[in-house]
Design a protein around this motif. Structure first.
Motif, PDB file in Angstrom:
ATOM      1  N   ILE A  40       0.837  -1.201   0.000  1.00 36.84           N
ATOM      2  CA  ILE A  40       0.000   0.000   0.000  1.00 36.84           C
ATOM      3  C   ILE A  40       0.870   1.249   0.000  1.00 36.84           C
ATOM      4  N   ARG A  41       1.951   1.214   0.784  1.00 38.24           N
ATOM      5  CA  ARG A  41       2.869   2.357   0.846  1.00 38.24           C
ATOM      6  C   ARG A  41       3.523   2.606  -0.513  1.00 38.24           C
ATOM      7  N   GLN A  42       3.916   1.538  -1.221  1.00 42.50           N
ATOM      8  CA  GLN A  42       4.529   1.687  -2.538  1.00 42.50           C
ATOM      9  C   GLN A  42       3.552   2.284  -3.538  1.00 42.50           C
ATOM     10  N   VAL A  43       2.305   1.853  -3.471  1.00 45.58           N
ATOM     11  CA  VAL A  43       1.292   2.417  -4.378  1.00 45.58           C
ATOM     12  C   VAL A  43       1.094   3.899  -4.082  1.00 45.58           C
ATOM     13  N   LYS A  44       1.023   4.244  -2.793  1.00 46.65           N
ATOM     14  CA  LYS A  44       0.853   5.645  -2.407  1.00 46.65           C
ATOM     15  C   LYS A  44       2.040   6.486  -2.861  1.00 46.65           C
ATOM     16  N   THR A  47       1.852   7.016  -6.653  1.00 48.10           N
ATOM     17  CA  THR A  47       0.873   8.027  -7.069  1.00 48.10           C
ATOM     18  C   THR A  47       1.360   9.432  -6.733  1.00 48.10           C
ATOM     19  N   ASN A  48       2.033   9.575  -5.589  1.00 50.05           N
ATOM     20  CA  ASN A  48       2.597  10.892  -5.256  1.00 50.05           C
ATOM     21  C   ASN A  48       3.688  11.285  -6.237  1.00 50.05           C
ATOM     22  N   ASP A  49       4.514  10.317  -6.669  1.00 50.86           N
ATOM     23  CA  ASP A  49       5.553  10.602  -7.655  1.00 50.86           C
ATOM     24  C   ASP A  49       4.943  11.029  -8.982  1.00 50.86           C
ATOM     25  N   ILE A  50       3.878  10.367  -9.379  1.00 41.82           N
ATOM     26  CA  ILE A  50       3.212  10.724 -10.637  1.00 41.82           C
ATOM     27  C   ILE A  50       2.634  12.134 -10.551  1.00 41.82           C
ATOM     28  N   LYS A  51       1.991  12.435  -9.423  1.00 42.90           N
ATOM     29  CA  LYS A  51       1.441  13.781  -9.247  1.00 42.90           C
ATOM     30  C   LYS A  51       2.548  14.831  -9.293  1.00 42.90           C
TER      31      LYS A  51
END
Length: 93
Positions: A40-44, A47-51
């Motif tokens: 879950i942390r990796q997915v979060k 997504t923050n990196d993409i943003k």
């Protein structure tokens, strides 16, 4: 009071927990929870990196954020014009 979470009641949760313990064993449950937490942390983080990438690329390419404000202003103006035109029609109905 019978509280439900995702349409699952207390006894059903207990049965699910019992099955999980039977299948994986009590010693594996913390390891599984840690793995889920890391996932879950990796997915979060992804997504923050993409943003952040999108924001940085829009800042470096010179995309003007005021364009969105101008578009919203024009949309509001058109909505007001339509409201002025349809006002008498709505009142007649």
């Amino acid at each position: 009071m019978n509280s439900t979470f995702l349409f699952i009641s207390g006894p059903e949760v207990m049965i699910i927990m019992l099955i999980v313990v039977m299948v994986f064993g009590a010693d594996k449950i913390p390891e599984i929870a840690r793995g889920l937490g890391k996932g879950i942390r990796q997915v979060k983080d992804a997504t923050n990196d993409i943003k952040r990438e999108i924001k940085d690329s829009s800042d470096t390419t010179g995309i003007d954020t005021d364009i969105a404000k101008d578009i919203n202003k024009e949309i509001s103006s058109v909505k007001d014009d339509i409201e002025d035109l349809t006002g008498p029609i709505k009142r007649q109905l």
